[in-house]
Scaffold this motif. Structure first.
Motif, short mmCIF file in Angstrom:
data_model
loop_
_atom_site.label_atom_id
_atom_site.label_comp_id
_atom_site.label_asym_id
_atom_site.label_seq_id
_atom_site.Cartn_x
_atom_site.Cartn_y
_atom_site.Cartn_z
N LEU A 38 -13.83 1.53 -5.13
CA LEU A 38 -14.22 -0.11 -5.15
C LEU A 38 -15.59 -0.18 -4.29
O LEU A 38 -15.94 -0.92 -4.53
N ILE A 39 -15.81 0.66 -3.92
CA ILE A 39 -17.29 0.72 -3.18
C ILE A 39 -16.97 0.05 -2.23
O ILE A 39 -17.45 -0.06 -0.73
N GLY A 40 -16.54 -1.72 -1.65
CA GLY A 40 -17.21 -2.48 -0.24
C GLY A 40 -15.66 -3.83 -1.12
O GLY A 40 -14.87 -3.25 -2.40
N GLY A 41 -15.18 -4.35 0.30
CA GLY A 41 -14.43 -5.23 -0.27
C GLY A 41 -12.74 -4.32 -0.18
O GLY A 41 -12.59 -4.15 -0.40
N PHE A 42 -11.79 -5.43 -1.66
CA PHE A 42 -10.39 -5.81 -1.04
C PHE A 42 -9.71 -6.01 -2.03
O PHE A 42 -10.24 -6.44 -2.87
N VAL A 43 -8.77 -5.68 -2.17
CA VAL A 43 -8.08 -6.43 -3.25
C VAL A 43 -6.35 -6.38 -2.43
O VAL A 43 -6.06 -4.90 -1.90
N ILE A 44 -6.21 -7.14 -2.89
CA ILE A 44 -4.16 -7.62 -2.18
C ILE A 44 -3.66 -8.23 -3.75
O ILE A 44 -3.61 -8.74 -4.09
N LYS A 45 -2.54 -7.54 -3.25
CA LYS A 45 -1.58 -7.31 -4.01
C LYS A 45 -0.42 -7.56 -3.52
O LYS A 45 0.29 -7.46 -2.25
#
Length: 185
Positions: free
Chosen positions: A148-155
């Motif tokens: 992802l390199i950076g940031g985030f994913v929310i599920k």
């Protein structure tokens, strides 16, 4: 072959019986222990799924592994599964029970995927923010995905938020590949 309808019926029966006996929290804790043990121990999973091993031997092995740590309701339930030869469905039965528990107690499971592990402080802030937005108790699961390199994913349920740098790079790559700009020299 797993049968989700059958697993849901067993989970509902166990949930209803535990609720009737006011032992839901104890059974929930026992099933968490069972699910985690099965997840971490592939040999135990293979043993439970092996049709060659007789039920009484599975019962002895199960008893030696959990050695009196389970509540009576959970112990009798697992004993019933062993007698009915439904032990391969134990993990899906646990999942069904957890779904019923979460619905009844207004608990939502959120998955956050990041490039690096989150600090405890940041996790608690995310949980507080999600709880405020959903008016529910949040069970936060974390995954680390370096791509992802950076940031985030929310599920969470049908909610999906992707702020990862990888997604932004892919969007830019797509935009540049479809660039309609023509040089007019």
């Amino acid at each position: 072959m797993k049968n989700p309808k059958l697993s849901d019926r067993y989970a509902k029966s166990l949930y209803d019986f535990a609720d009737e006996k006011n032992q839901i929290e104890e059974v929930y804790g026992d099933l968490k222990l069972l699910a985690n043990t099965l997840k971490e121990n592939r040999d135990l999973q293979m043993l439970l799924r092996n049709p060659v091993v007789p039920p009484n031997q599975k019962h002895q092995i199960f008893e030696s592994v959990f050695n009196g740590t389970l509540h009576e309701i959970t112990y009798q339930f697992v004993d019933l599964l062993l007698k009915k030869k439904r032990e391969p469905d134990l993990d899906t039965i646990c999942e069904g029970f957890f779904r019923l528990y979460n619905q009844a107690h207004n608990v939502k499971t959120a998955l956050i995927i990041t490039a690096q592990p989150l600090s405890d402080e940041l996790k608690s802030k995310i949980v507080a923010l999600l709880a405020e937005q959903t008016h529910a108790t949040i069970d936060l699961k974390e995954e680390v995905e370096p791509t992802l390199i950076g940031g985030f994913v929310i599920k969470m349920d049908d909610y999906f938020l992707d702020t990862s740098i990888l997604t932004k790079i892919n969007k830019l790559r797509q935009e540049f590949s479809q660039n309609s700009f023509q040089v007019q020299f």
